[in-house]
Design a protein around this motif. Structure first.
Motif, PDB file in Angstrom:
ATOM      1  N   ALA A  30       9.881 -82.009  -3.342  1.00  0.00           N
ATOM      2  CA  ALA A  30      10.760 -80.836  -3.266  1.00  0.00           C
ATOM      3  C   ALA A  30      11.650 -80.887  -2.029  1.00  0.00           C
ATOM      4  O   ALA A  30      12.855 -80.622  -2.111  1.00  0.00           O
ATOM      5  CB  ALA A  30       9.916 -79.561  -3.268  1.00  0.00           C
ATOM      6  N   ALA A  31      11.070 -81.222  -0.887  1.00  0.00           N
ATOM      7  CA  ALA A  31      11.854 -81.263   0.360  1.00  0.00           C
ATOM      8  C   ALA A  31      12.909 -82.363   0.310  1.00  0.00           C
ATOM      9  O   ALA A  31      14.070 -82.133   0.680  1.00  0.00           O
ATOM     10  CB  ALA A  31      10.925 -81.464   1.549  1.00  0.00           C
ATOM     11  N   ARG A  32      12.534 -83.544  -0.137  1.00  0.00           N
ATOM     12  CA  ARG A  32      13.510 -84.645  -0.225  1.00  0.00           C
ATOM     13  C   ARG A  32      14.638 -84.314  -1.184  1.00  0.00           C
ATOM     14  O   ARG A  32      15.805 -84.571  -0.886  1.00  0.00           O
ATOM     15  CB  ARG A  32      12.840 -85.942  -0.687  1.00  0.00           C
ATOM     16  N   ALA A  33      14.301 -83.775  -2.336  1.00  0.00           N
ATOM     17  CA  ALA A  33      15.347 -83.425  -3.308  1.00  0.00           C
ATOM     18  C   ALA A  33      16.337 -82.451  -2.681  1.00  0.00           C
ATOM     19  O   ALA A  33      17.561 -82.603  -2.836  1.00  0.00           O
ATOM     20  CB  ALA A  33      14.719 -82.842  -4.568  1.00  0.00           C
ATOM     21  N   TRP A  34      15.836 -81.435  -1.971  1.00  0.00           N
ATOM     22  CA  TRP A  34      16.724 -80.476  -1.320  1.00  0.00           C
ATOM     23  C   TRP A  34      17.570 -81.158  -0.244  1.00  0.00           C
ATOM     24  O   TRP A  34      18.785 -80.928  -0.168  1.00  0.00           O
ATOM     25  CB  TRP A  34      15.923 -79.323  -0.715  1.00  0.00           C
ATOM     26  N   LEU A  35      16.954 -81.996   0.577  1.00  0.00           N
ATOM     27  CA  LEU A  35      17.681 -82.677   1.653  1.00  0.00           C
ATOM     28  C   LEU A  35      18.813 -83.535   1.103  1.00  0.00           C
ATOM     29  O   LEU A  35      19.946 -83.458   1.579  1.00  0.00           O
ATOM     30  CB  LEU A  35      16.728 -83.538   2.490  1.00  0.00           C
TER      31      LEU A  35
ATOM     32  N   ILE B 262       2.550 -84.956  -1.898  1.00  0.00           N
ATOM     33  CA  ILE B 262       3.541 -85.500  -2.835  1.00  0.00           C
ATOM     34  C   ILE B 262       4.398 -84.373  -3.395  1.00  0.00           C
ATOM     35  O   ILE B 262       5.629 -84.477  -3.457  1.00  0.00           O
ATOM     36  CB  ILE B 262       2.839 -86.266  -3.979  1.00  0.00           C
ATOM     37  N   GLU B 263       3.767 -83.289  -3.790  1.00  0.00           N
ATOM     38  CA  GLU B 263       4.493 -82.147  -4.358  1.00  0.00           C
ATOM     39  C   GLU B 263       5.495 -81.578  -3.354  1.00  0.00           C
ATOM     40  O   GLU B 263       6.667 -81.336  -3.681  1.00  0.00           O
ATOM     41  CB  GLU B 263       3.487 -81.077  -4.781  1.00  0.00           C
ATOM     42  N   ALA B 264       5.049 -81.381  -2.123  1.00  0.00           N
ATOM     43  CA  ALA B 264       5.933 -80.854  -1.079  1.00  0.00           C
ATOM     44  C   ALA B 264       7.040 -81.840  -0.745  1.00  0.00           C
ATOM     45  O   ALA B 264       8.204 -81.458  -0.588  1.00  0.00           O
ATOM     46  CB  ALA B 264       5.121 -80.520   0.168  1.00  0.00           C
ATOM     47  N   ALA B 265       6.693 -83.122  -0.644  1.00  0.00           N
ATOM     48  CA  ALA B 265       7.679 -84.143  -0.280  1.00  0.00           C
ATOM     49  C   ALA B 265       8.772 -84.270  -1.334  1.00  0.00           C
ATOM     50  O   ALA B 265       9.952 -84.381  -0.993  1.00  0.00           O
ATOM     51  CB  ALA B 265       6.988 -85.480  -0.060  1.00  0.00           C
TER      52      ALA B 265
END
Length: 178
Positions: A119-124, A114-117
């Motif tokens: 961050a990655a989604r927000a950046w994308l 969840i933590e990684a997702a």
């Protein structure tokens, strides 16, 4: 050494969260990718592939960063342990970009996906001009369904019907990427 006119420069961001570092894929990631590929945890993401296919996957991901400006991040703990991969795949001929994540053995159930997702989604969504992402999930993969739902992704029955095979489609929108 190639001459400057033959060099390809790719800038892959480093994203830090409270416990994780999302970074560029590296050749040094390959042994852990092979071990994951041969583990039961890889059953829903094409596990059991030949060594050469795993190598091609690593190379293809690096190529996606060069061609599209996004791809799959390698995920490290702050201590530097490589624990999985997360990001987006969008190959030629695909209708839309697919967002996915897998963590290696020993890292499930700690909230790291969840933590990684997040961050990655927000950046994308913030940097890549993407209006939506989808996650294609095997109906038997209860863990991935739970992660998608915790992230605020919603089932997209129209997309499920369009792909024509037994797969759940979860749609991620920018407003759920916080």
């Amino acid at each position: 050494m190639p001459s400057p006119e033959h060099q390809i420069t790719v800038t892959i961001p480093v994203i830090q969260t409270e416990r994780l570092v999302l970074r560029e894929p590296r050749e040094a990631d390959f042994p852990a990718m092979l071990a994951f590929n041969d583990s039961p945890r890889a059953a829903f993401v094409g596990g059991g592939a030949l060594r050469q296919q795993v190598w091609r996957g690593l190379r293809a991901n690096i190529g996606l960063w060069a061609l599209r400006g996004h791809g799959i991040f390698s995920v490290d703990t702050k201590a530097g342990d490589f624990i999985g991969r997360i990001g987006v795949l969008f190959y030629d001929g695909w209708d839309e970009p697919e967002f996915g994540c897998h963590l290696f053995d020993g890292y499930k159930g700690q909230g790291l996906a969840i933590e990684a997702a997040r961050a990655a989604r927000a950046w994308l969504f913030a940097t890549q001009g993407l209006a939506t992402l989808v996650s294609y999930i095997d109906p038997a993969n209860a863990g991935s369904v739970a992660v998608a739902e915790r992230l605020g992704a919603r089932r997209d029955h129209v997309a499920e019907a369009a792909i024509g095979h037994d797969c759940l489609v979860y749609r991620h929108l920018p407003e759920t990427a916080r």
